[in-house]
Structures are given as C-alpha cells and as structure tokens.
Design an enzyme around this catalytic site. Structure first.
Site, short mmCIF file in Angstrom:
data_model
loop_
_atom_site.label_atom_id
_atom_site.label_comp_id
_atom_site.label_asym_id
_atom_site.label_seq_id
_atom_site.Cartn_x
_atom_site.Cartn_y
_atom_site.Cartn_z
N ASP A 45 -2.92 3.75 -12.53
CA ASP A 45 -4.19 3.02 -12.37
C ASP A 45 -5.35 3.96 -12.72
OD1 ASP A 45 -4.07 4.59 -10.12
OD2 ASP A 45 -4.54 2.98 -8.70
N SER A 46 -5.03 5.21 -13.10
CA SER A 46 -6.05 6.10 -13.70
C SER A 46 -6.61 5.47 -14.96
CB SER A 46 -5.45 7.47 -14.02
OG SER A 46 -4.26 7.34 -14.78
N ASP A 84 1.83 1.61 -11.65
CA ASP A 84 1.09 1.70 -10.39
C ASP A 84 0.79 0.31 -9.86
OD1 ASP A 84 0.51 4.17 -9.26
OD2 ASP A 84 -1.07 4.61 -10.72
N LYS A 112 4.85 2.16 -8.22
CA LYS A 112 4.34 3.27 -7.39
C LYS A 112 3.29 2.75 -6.43
CE LYS A 112 1.77 6.84 -9.12
NZ LYS A 112 0.51 6.73 -8.36
N GLU A 114 0.63 4.02 -3.09
CA GLU A 114 -0.02 5.16 -2.44
C GLU A 114 -0.02 4.95 -0.93
OE1 GLU A 114 -3.94 5.84 -4.03
OE2 GLU A 114 -3.22 5.93 -6.09
N GLU A 181 0.14 14.68 -4.87
CA GLU A 181 -1.07 15.02 -5.63
C GLU A 181 -1.99 15.90 -4.80
OE1 GLU A 181 -3.01 11.69 -7.51
OE2 GLU A 181 -4.79 12.88 -8.02
O1 KIV Z 1 -2.91 6.84 -11.75
C1 KIV Z 1 -2.42 7.92 -12.08
O2 KIV Z 1 -2.52 8.39 -13.22
C2 KIV Z 1 -1.69 8.67 -11.05
C3 KIV Z 1 -1.32 10.09 -11.35
C4 KIV Z 1 -2.50 10.96 -11.34
C5 KIV Z 1 -0.26 10.58 -10.46
O3 KIV Z 1 -1.43 8.16 -10.01
#
Ligand code: KIV
Length: 263
Positions: A45-46, A84, A112, A114, A181
C-alpha cells in the site's frame, strides 16, 4: 526461476538462504522482477505514497489494491505475490475474509496485514480457509497517527517484548511470513531465531531471513530516500541490472549492512 511457493520460502529459511523481496505496482516492473529472479513481490500500500502521491497509506482503498494487484499478477507468473490489505479493510473478521478473497481473486497468493494480537482470530480464519497471511509488526505505517509519526519501534524493553509476543501470536494463529519494519537489529535478530516462519526485514538490520525494499526507493526515484535503503540504479543505467544487483546483494549478505539498521 521456477514458480515460488510458500514451500520454496520455508526451504530458504531452513537452509539459511536469504531471499529478496521487492514492492511493485504494475505489470512492466513486475515482469522485470521476474526476469531478475526475485522470489517475492509485495504489492504494497506504499503505492499510496510512490504512485498516487498521498502523504501516507491511509487513503489507499481496496479498489486501488485490486487494480494494482491485477496488473502485477499479469506481468509476473513466477514470483510469489503478496498484496497489502489497505487501511480498515481488515477491521473486522468478516471484512477481512471478504476483502482477502477479492485480493486473492485479483491475483495475490498471500495477503499482508499490519498489527499484532488483535488480529489473532482473523489470521486464524484466513489460514483455515486457505489464504496465506504475512504479518507486519514494528513500524506499521497505517497506524502512524496512533504511533505519533514514523518512528523506530521496540527500542525499550517493554516495546520489544510486545513485538516479540505479537510475532509469536501471529505465527501460532497461522501466519506464514512476517515483515518487521524499523525495529532495532538485535530485536529483529531474536525474532528471526525464535520464529519458524520466514521473517522479512526493512530497516531491521542484516540478520532477518529476507529483505524487502520499496522499488522506487532502491531505484532512487523517491524524493526522500530512507536510511535503510540503497540506490541500486546509481552504478548502472539499467533497471534490470539494478534489480539483479539487489537480488545478488541480499542473497550474498552484502545488503543490508549494519548501517542500514537501528540500535
Ligand atoms: O507497503 C509497503 O511497501 C510495505 C513495505 C514497506 C514492507 O508494507
């Protein structure tokens, strides 16, 4: 490269072979990543920051993640693809199952999430229903408002114990991998030793089982490059060679160095 599965990654951990992970958001880069033989793609989600220009990952939606997960999966048939789950898409167990199903149907092979103990039941439910899960502890960017900013986590004994406890809970609930992280190197080292599942570090020092970098950071495209990354494009004029250099550096232990971690 043969198609990467969870078994491939577990074998890497068992054999002490470090493996590279990288983010991607589109089909063209996903294909370059396949050619470079990188084991795992994270559709992070980056993308909210690096693709969409938001100042955090909070505005990223399920529609955004589905769009980009589909694009990545069409460009790469070999790397294992993690998607994510965006902010609030896994706030309840019911929402988690429904949204994870959509991401898997869009082309993800793992999702994924969090967070720690509060996710125990959702991780268990996903796992029981055939959805592989990657946890994410330490600096969890979706919670930056609650954390008071983007800060290294687990620096004091209490914080470190909480992260270690959460890591064990996630594994016990059925998580298949864990991202750590921005945690101190000694904490990441201890968690990597204690867990049976592969641990992927970012800003977590040199001793985790795998490393992940944000693609645009390691190509030097991001306006602010974090201390824990390296510009792999700087010494070559080829994206493909930069990706291969990253994969080689992770596998050989040349990246990350102690300087890329935190005390
Ligand atoms: O969203 C992302 O790119 C991430 C990584 C930084 C682990 O969660």
């Amino acid at each position: 490269m043969k198609s990467v599965t969870i078994n491939t990654l577990n074998n890497h951990k068992a054999g002490g072979d470090k493996f590279p992970v990288i983010t991607a958001y589109d089909s063209a880069f996903a294909h370059q990543i396949e050619l470079a033989g990188i084991d795992v793609i994270l559709v992070g989600d980056s993308l909210g920051n690096v693709i969409l220009g938001y100042s955090s990952t909070v505005p990223v939606t399920m529609d955004d993640m589905l769009h980009h997960t589909g694009a990545v999966s069409r460009g790469n048939s070999k790397s294992l693809i993690i998607a994510d789950m965006p902010f609030m898409s896994y706030a309840t167990e019911e929402a988690t199952l429904a949204n994870a199903a959509l991401l898997m149907q869009a082309g993800a092979q793992m999702v994924k999430v969090e967070g720690g103990a509060w996710l125990e039941e959702s991780v268990f439910s996903l796992s029981q229903r055939g959805v592989p899960v990657c946890g994410h502890l330490g600096l969890t960017p979706q919670s930056f408002n609650k954390l008071g900013g983007y800060k290294v986590q687990g620096r004091d004994d209490e914080g470190a114990e909480l992260i270690l406890r959460d890591a064990k809970i996630l594994q016990e609930a059925g998580a298949d991998m864990l991202v750590l992280e921005c945690v101190p190197t000694n904490l990441a080292t201890a968690i990597t030793k204690v867990l049976d599942i592969p641990v992927i570090g970012i800003g977590a020092g040199p001793n985790t089982d795998a490393q992940v970098l944000v693609l645009y950071d390691m190509l030097g495209f991001s306006p602010r490059i974090p201390k824990f990354t390296r510009n792999f494009l700087a010494d070559t004029n080829s994206v493909q060679l930069a990706l291969q250099a990253y994969a080689d550096a992770v596998r050989s232990g040349d990246f990350p160095q102690a300087e890329h971690g935190f005390k």
